[in-house]
Design a protein around this motif. Structure first.
Motif, mmCIF file in Angstrom:
data_model
loop_
_atom_site.group_PDB
_atom_site.id
_atom_site.type_symbol
_atom_site.label_atom_id
_atom_site.label_comp_id
_atom_site.label_asym_id
_atom_site.label_seq_id
_atom_site.Cartn_x
_atom_site.Cartn_y
_atom_site.Cartn_z
ATOM 1 N N VAL A 165 -7.813 10.678 4.159
ATOM 2 C CA VAL A 165 -6.344 10.747 4.101
ATOM 3 C C VAL A 165 -5.823 12.144 4.439
ATOM 4 N N VAL A 207 0.891 -1.171 0.000
ATOM 5 C CA VAL A 207 0.000 0.000 0.000
ATOM 6 C C VAL A 207 0.926 1.217 0.000
ATOM 7 N N THR A 226 -7.301 4.144 -1.966
ATOM 8 C CA THR A 226 -8.444 4.956 -1.529
ATOM 9 C C THR A 226 -7.979 6.290 -0.943
ATOM 10 N N ALA A 235 15.120 1.524 5.144
ATOM 11 C CA ALA A 235 13.788 0.928 5.383
ATOM 12 C C ALA A 235 13.581 -0.367 4.591
ATOM 13 N N TRP A 284 4.161 2.708 -5.207
ATOM 14 C CA TRP A 284 5.201 3.364 -6.015
ATOM 15 C C TRP A 284 5.959 4.424 -5.211
ATOM 16 N N GLY A 285 5.867 4.376 -3.885
ATOM 17 C CA GLY A 285 6.602 5.319 -3.036
ATOM 18 C C GLY A 285 8.078 4.947 -2.952
ATOM 19 N N GLY A 286 8.843 5.758 -2.234
ATOM 20 C CA GLY A 286 10.292 5.544 -2.120
ATOM 21 C C GLY A 286 10.637 4.217 -1.469
ATOM 22 N N VAL A 287 10.008 3.906 -0.335
ATOM 23 C CA VAL A 287 10.332 2.654 0.355
ATOM 24 C C VAL A 287 9.889 1.472 -0.513
ATOM 25 N N ASP A 293 17.184 7.153 3.508
ATOM 26 C CA ASP A 293 15.945 6.704 4.139
ATOM 27 C C ASP A 293 15.397 5.389 3.564
ATOM 28 N N PRO A 321 3.596 5.331 10.694
ATOM 29 C CA PRO A 321 3.044 5.729 11.998
ATOM 30 C C PRO A 321 1.515 5.777 11.998
ATOM 31 N N VAL A 325 3.115 0.884 3.291
ATOM 32 C CA VAL A 325 4.253 1.796 3.195
ATOM 33 C C VAL A 325 3.791 3.096 2.526
ATOM 34 N N SER A 326 2.552 3.493 2.845
ATOM 35 C CA SER A 326 2.035 4.716 2.224
ATOM 36 C C SER A 326 2.327 5.914 3.121
ATOM 37 N N SER A 327 1.986 7.089 2.629
ATOM 38 C CA SER A 327 2.285 8.341 3.341
ATOM 39 C C SER A 327 1.661 8.352 4.739
ATOM 40 N N LEU A 342 -1.996 14.480 -3.783
ATOM 41 C CA LEU A 342 -1.060 13.667 -4.585
ATOM 42 C C LEU A 342 -1.791 12.814 -5.626
ATOM 43 N N ILE A 365 -2.276 14.556 1.455
ATOM 44 C CA ILE A 365 -2.164 13.290 0.716
ATOM 45 C C ILE A 365 -3.145 13.308 -0.464
HETATM 46 N N1 NAD Z 1 13.345 5.186 6.634
HETATM 47 C C1 NAD Z 1 12.156 5.333 6.111
HETATM 48 O O1 NAD Z 1 12.065 5.618 4.953
HETATM 49 C C2 NAD Z 1 10.934 5.117 6.947
HETATM 50 C C3 NAD Z 1 11.078 4.707 8.266
HETATM 51 C C4 NAD Z 1 9.938 4.466 9.034
HETATM 52 C C5 NAD Z 1 8.689 4.688 8.484
HETATM 53 N N2 NAD Z 1 8.577 5.123 7.214
HETATM 54 C C6 NAD Z 1 7.233 5.407 6.718
HETATM 55 O O2 NAD Z 1 7.003 4.673 5.537
HETATM 56 C C7 NAD Z 1 6.071 5.386 4.725
HETATM 57 C C8 NAD Z 1 6.592 5.465 3.312
HETATM 58 O O3 NAD Z 1 7.753 6.246 3.268
HETATM 59 P P1 NAD Z 1 8.309 6.701 1.834
HETATM 60 O O4 NAD Z 1 9.578 7.404 2.065
HETATM 61 O O5 NAD Z 1 8.246 5.574 0.880
HETATM 62 O O6 NAD Z 1 7.203 7.765 1.431
HETATM 63 P P2 NAD Z 1 6.749 8.167 -0.048
HETATM 64 O O7 NAD Z 1 6.041 9.456 0.124
HETATM 65 O O8 NAD Z 1 7.892 8.102 -0.986
HETATM 66 O O9 NAD Z 1 5.744 7.010 -0.451
HETATM 67 C C9 NAD Z 1 4.437 6.933 0.003
HETATM 68 C C10 NAD Z 1 3.568 6.489 -1.146
HETATM 69 O O10 NAD Z 1 2.244 6.261 -0.660
HETATM 70 C C11 NAD Z 1 1.325 6.722 -1.633
HETATM 71 N N3 NAD Z 1 0.035 6.912 -0.947
HETATM 72 C C12 NAD Z 1 -0.321 7.921 -0.113
HETATM 73 N N4 NAD Z 1 -1.565 7.717 0.365
HETATM 74 C C13 NAD Z 1 -1.998 6.557 -0.166
HETATM 75 C C14 NAD Z 1 -3.210 5.828 -0.057
HETATM 76 N N5 NAD Z 1 -4.209 6.256 0.710
HETATM 77 N N6 NAD Z 1 -3.311 4.664 -0.726
HETATM 78 C C15 NAD Z 1 -2.296 4.205 -1.505
HETATM 79 N N7 NAD Z 1 -1.133 4.865 -1.655
HETATM 80 C C16 NAD Z 1 -0.984 6.026 -0.987
HETATM 81 C C17 NAD Z 1 1.971 7.990 -2.171
HETATM 82 O O11 NAD Z 1 1.449 8.338 -3.409
HETATM 83 C C18 NAD Z 1 3.439 7.548 -2.240
HETATM 84 O O12 NAD Z 1 3.740 6.950 -3.478
HETATM 85 C C19 NAD Z 1 5.840 6.729 5.404
HETATM 86 O O13 NAD Z 1 4.676 6.697 6.182
HETATM 87 C C20 NAD Z 1 7.048 6.844 6.301
HETATM 88 O O14 NAD Z 1 6.822 7.695 7.427
HETATM 89 C C21 NAD Z 1 9.665 5.330 6.431
#
Ligand code: NAD
Length: 403
Positions: free
Chosen positions: A109, A11, A105, A345, A14-17, A341, A210, A157-159, A116, A113
């Protein structure tokens, strides 16, 4: 030949993690990288018969419209991670996984969010929380059938969402169902709707963010009823990992921590979302609570998180710990943590997938408290010190390997 076929439903796909998890898995499959950073590749885990890289199939929900290759390219160009040669070698596999991503969904949010969202997710804006759960659960079930999977692990792993209303924190499963079926709009956040959809599809749920997800009494109840495992919240990857290791040292040496200040700067999309004070509140709470729990008193503390665009995926945390020694003498420990980051992760997410799959395969249900060492706000574990939490994991490894 692969022994199993296990789905990983991301979930925030396509985010960074998530992108780093998928690039990492494809690189591991092709032998383009070693297992540095993976806890589940340490020697004691070797006898557990954990799921292999080649046995995992990726799918997920997203609200933006992009591709794995495009997102990986951004990480390469902006943050200088990954090798261009490796990305070329795995491009066709990444494109295959892109086909399994479905619109997420936008229910509850928050505005940052919501902004986006691409056209496909925007089309779902009018759905109710109950309609969202039904659609999300259907996507997970169809993925399982289409790809002929033994099981699907759902990983959030969403926002980071804004904190939900306090009232829902005590809701039972009956309260949650009533809210979903009621005429008034349900206040349940999207992360909880994803958790319900996962549990409903008998899929384990891992919350790396979180956001509240399955951390509600009603979902502890529902997970047991469904005989499904779940765990969270908020991956412990950098500064908070240091806190969970260092604070017990001050406590054990009877050194009094007077103040602990942590400043964090980074420039990825997560940082941009956390720049909204409402979303940031959730993260700060998750990073700050463990000092009081470990020390047994509350030192003055400050956690700042600032979005500095030029930093890309690189996070710098500067911590200043002012403590009192013998005869009232003040002393200082400072550290600077500079980590990428997503690369911190991603291996933990891969570990969580493998360990969750193993626990599900041995018939576990409910909260996996033995995975506490992976989280800043671990579900089912009141002991915040990292060493204790890691011992719990090792105890689980011993139990499973003796079975
Ligand atoms: N070291 C780390 O990177 C780390 C550590 C602990 C926690 N986290 C948590 O992991 C999460 C992801 O981090 P990230 O750097 O990949 O963030 P990111 O912003 O790169 O990726 C989040 C992705 O979630 C998508 N998204 C947002 N809302 C959504 C929804 N309702 N449904 C589906 N997709 C949705 C966004 O479009 C985005 O592609 C964050 O909540 C972050 O706090 C990251």
């Amino acid at each position: 030949m692969a022994k199993r076929k296990v789905g990983v439903w991301l979930v925030g796909a396509w985010g960074g993690v998530a992108t780093t998890v998928v690039v990492g898995l494809c690189a591991l499959r092709k032998g383009l990288t070693d297992t540095t950073g993976l806890v589940s590749s340490l020697p004691p885990f070797a006898s557990l018969d954990l799921v292999g890289w080649e046995e995992l199939v990726i799918g997920g929900h997203e609200i933006r419209e992009t591709t794995y290759s495009a997102e990986a390219q951004v990480l390469l160009e902006k943050s200088h991670v990954f090798s261009a040669t490796a990305l070329t070698a795995i491009a066709s596999q990444l494109a295959k996984f892109d086909k399994n991503i479905r619109p997420g969904t936008l229910v509850n949010v928050g505005a940052t969010i919501d902004a986006l969202a691409g056209p496909a997710a925007a089309k779902t804006r009018k759905e109710t929380a109950a309609q969202a759960v039904a659609r999300l659960a259907k996507d997970i079930s169809e993925f399982k059938t289409r790809e002929k999977l033994d099981r699907v692990i759902v990983v959030n792993v969403s926002s980071t969402e804004p904190p939900p209303p306090d009232a829902i924190r005590s809701w039972s499963w009956a309260d949650i169902q009533k809210s979903l079926q009621g005429k008034a709009a349900s206040p349940l956040p999207a992360s909880t709707l994803y958790a319900i959809a996962a549990l409903q599809s008998a899929s384990p749920f891992v919350n790396f963010t979180p956001s509240i997800g399955s951390d509600l009494p009603g979902l502890y109840e529902y997970a047991l009823q469904q005989k499904v495992v779940h765990v969270g919240r908020d991956g412990k990857t950098g500064e908070t990992l240091m806190k969970a290791v260092l604070a017990p040292m001050f406590a054990a040496r009877n050194l009094k921590v007077m103040s602990w200040v942590g400043h964090n700067i980074f420039g990825n999309l997560d940082g941009k979302v956390l720049d909204d004070p409402v979303n940031k509140a959730n993260k700060v709470k998750s990073k700050d609570h463990l000092l009081t729990e470990i020390l047994g008193y509350k030192p003055q503390s400050l956690v700042s998180i600032e979005y500095i665009e030029s930093m890309g995926d690189w996070k710098t945390a500067w911590d200043h710990i002012h403590f009192q020694g013998f005869l009232g003498t003040p002393m200082v420990l400072q550290f600077i943590w500079q980590g990428c980051d997503s690369l911190l992760a991603a291996p933990l997410v891969i570990d969580l997938i493998r360990l969750t799959e193993r626990e599900a395969r041995r018939g576990g249900s409910g909260v996996m408290s033995h995975l506490a060492s992976f989280f800043k706000s671990p579900m089912g574990c009141d002991e915040p010190a990292f060493a204790y939490q890691f011992q719990q994991l090792m105890q689980w490894v011993k139990t499973v390997s003796e079975e």
